[in-house]
Write an enzyme that holds these catalytic residues in place. Sequence first.
Site, short mmCIF file in Angstrom:
data_model
loop_
_atom_site.label_atom_id
_atom_site.label_comp_id
_atom_site.label_asym_id
_atom_site.label_seq_id
_atom_site.Cartn_x
_atom_site.Cartn_y
_atom_site.Cartn_z
N ASP A 99 0.87 -1.17 0.00
CA ASP A 99 0.00 0.00 0.00
C ASP A 99 0.91 1.21 0.00
OD1 ASP A 99 -2.42 1.56 0.60
OD2 ASP A 99 -3.18 -0.30 1.47
N ASP A 201 -3.18 4.60 -2.29
CA ASP A 201 -4.28 5.11 -1.46
C ASP A 201 -4.83 6.43 -2.04
OD1 ASP A 201 -5.61 4.71 1.18
OD2 ASP A 201 -4.74 6.67 1.63
N GLU A 264 -6.63 3.32 -5.78
CA GLU A 264 -7.90 3.37 -5.05
C GLU A 264 -8.67 4.59 -5.52
OE1 GLU A 264 -9.86 3.72 -0.58
OE2 GLU A 264 -8.10 4.89 -1.13
N HIS A 325 -11.07 -3.15 3.51
CA HIS A 325 -11.04 -2.77 4.92
C HIS A 325 -11.85 -1.51 5.23
CE1 HIS A 325 -8.16 -0.37 2.81
NE2 HIS A 325 -8.04 0.42 3.85
N ASP A 326 -12.46 -0.92 4.19
CA ASP A 326 -13.27 0.29 4.41
C ASP A 326 -14.76 0.04 4.19
OD1 ASP A 326 -10.97 1.89 4.79
OD2 ASP A 326 -10.74 2.17 2.62
C1 GLC Z 1 -8.15 5.10 2.11
C2 GLC Z 1 -7.95 3.91 3.00
C3 GLC Z 1 -8.64 4.17 4.30
C4 GLC Z 1 -8.01 5.38 4.93
C5 GLC Z 1 -8.04 6.57 3.99
C6 GLC Z 1 -7.11 7.65 4.44
O1 GLC Z 1 -9.47 5.27 1.74
O2 GLC Z 1 -8.38 2.76 2.36
O3 GLC Z 1 -8.56 3.07 5.16
O4 GLC Z 1 -8.67 5.71 6.12
O5 GLC Z 1 -7.62 6.23 2.69
O6 GLC Z 1 -5.78 7.25 4.23
#
Ligand code: GLC
Length: 535
Positions: A99, A201, A264, A325-326
Amino acid sequence: MPETTWWKHGIVYQIYPRSFQDSNGDGIGDLKGICQRLDYFTWLGVDAIWISPIYNSPMADFGYDVADYCGIDPIFGTLDDFDHLVGEAHAKGLKVILDFVPNHTSDRHPWFQESRSSRNTPKRDWYIWRDPTPDGGPPNNWISNFGGSAWEWADATGQYYYHAFLREQPDLNWRNPEVRTAMYDVLRFWLDRGVDGFRVDVIWHLIKDEHFRDNPPNLAYQPTQAEINRFLQVYSADQPEVHEVVSDMRRVLEEYPERVLIGEIYLPLERLVSYYGQDLAGAHLPFNFQLIHTAWNAREIAALIDEYEAVLPEGGWPNWVLGNHDQPRIGARVGPPQTRVAAMLLLTLRGTPTMYYGDEIGIGKVEIPPEAVQDPWEKTEPGLGLGRDPERTPMHWDGSANGGFTSGRPWLPLDSTFASRNVEGLQNDPTSILMLYRRLIALRRKHLALSIGRYTPVTAEGDVLAYERQHGMECFLVALNLGSQPHTLSLPDGARGRVLLSTLQGRSEDMTGTQVNLGPDEGLIISLEKNELSG
Ligand code: GLC
């Protein structure tokens, strides 16, 4: 890029490292723990593991607040542990994806410490500092993704800094070339250590409007939603200049062979596909999260697949995701019978699937008691159901205390079903969801038609979603019953079929015929013999 490139036909498995396997009894998963479980991945048949952040971090957002991009947090281990993990994974034929969190650092990162110390330091412009409005308020109406203003006042230097997430996560200024250079060197640091790619991310957030204009109000906003939805994110994200950065990252990866760049991106499809970049020079795989947000019915899922296939740029490689995970787990969203159908969908669509740890053992809705809450979002916007702890609970390995995850006290409670729902137990039950996943993966690996083959929609009537996958002489019909009533499906134009796999137990696998009966909540993969193919 040939269609046999590993990340095109391969399967990615996401590990949330805090919750995968603890090796030292502190209740938090770690790199040695992941290393102990490498044989699980080869047994399951996945090709790559993506590990959520393991860098030094104060853990305000559990690793998505990075204080040193080139170090491993002691909670997870050491750089030696990391190198060992990569070596062992590669020896077993597994790829390792990291990541990369470029949008923001931790407020404890030395860059930010220096930046906040004075208006004159060279690092000042590495972050986003703005003057207050004449009445002393924040520079504009941008909202943090975790609620509240995205601007934090810093008394010492009399300006606000911008944070799209927590105030402990100040955004880097990606318009500054020095930031870019430093961050591309971070990529090289890990690529030199053998990392096979990155999941980047919030990649669509990196560049903000250069005039910092107010976002327009979202007239559809409801107070039951996260506060970020009060405004449409027109100026705070997805700016045209971001594509320069994405293609820069891609170029860095291309200094090395066969690396993958995954982004992402939570955007509607037509915006999402722009992240493939001009002439496909952007991300290899802009994450396609649409299945997570589409209603679980045949018509809408079929329409989504068609729309996605239609908007993909020529040569752009598709990908599919059911959870991460979100997001609430697929098992929590569609319930146990449909979780099996969802597995078949994910693993028979055209493009690269990403699995989320624990989905393969069917973890469903997990209740987190108020005193066990960890996620900062649940704390900043409580009671709206936004908390992400339920999808981050520890993996269940066996029926022993804490499911074999830790000998200590787990950082989040385990789902109460762990004694009966765990890897060891499910491996011994041929009818389990885990064994279904394994068979699906094996079938997908055996038949290229199921991964890279052509996708042709067949039907989306009532509860039945059916499509064909074809490559060379091989053709498969995937028929999914998204409802709880049985259905009969005719095979296309005089074809004969043989059932290769059902999501349900006890199905005769050598059935032949020109029509097929689908049980309630049943999904089938049928090998088709078509006249024009066989003739
Ligand atoms: C992304 C991650 C998430 C995090 C956010 C801020 O969306 O997947 O878990 O809280 O970025 O880094």
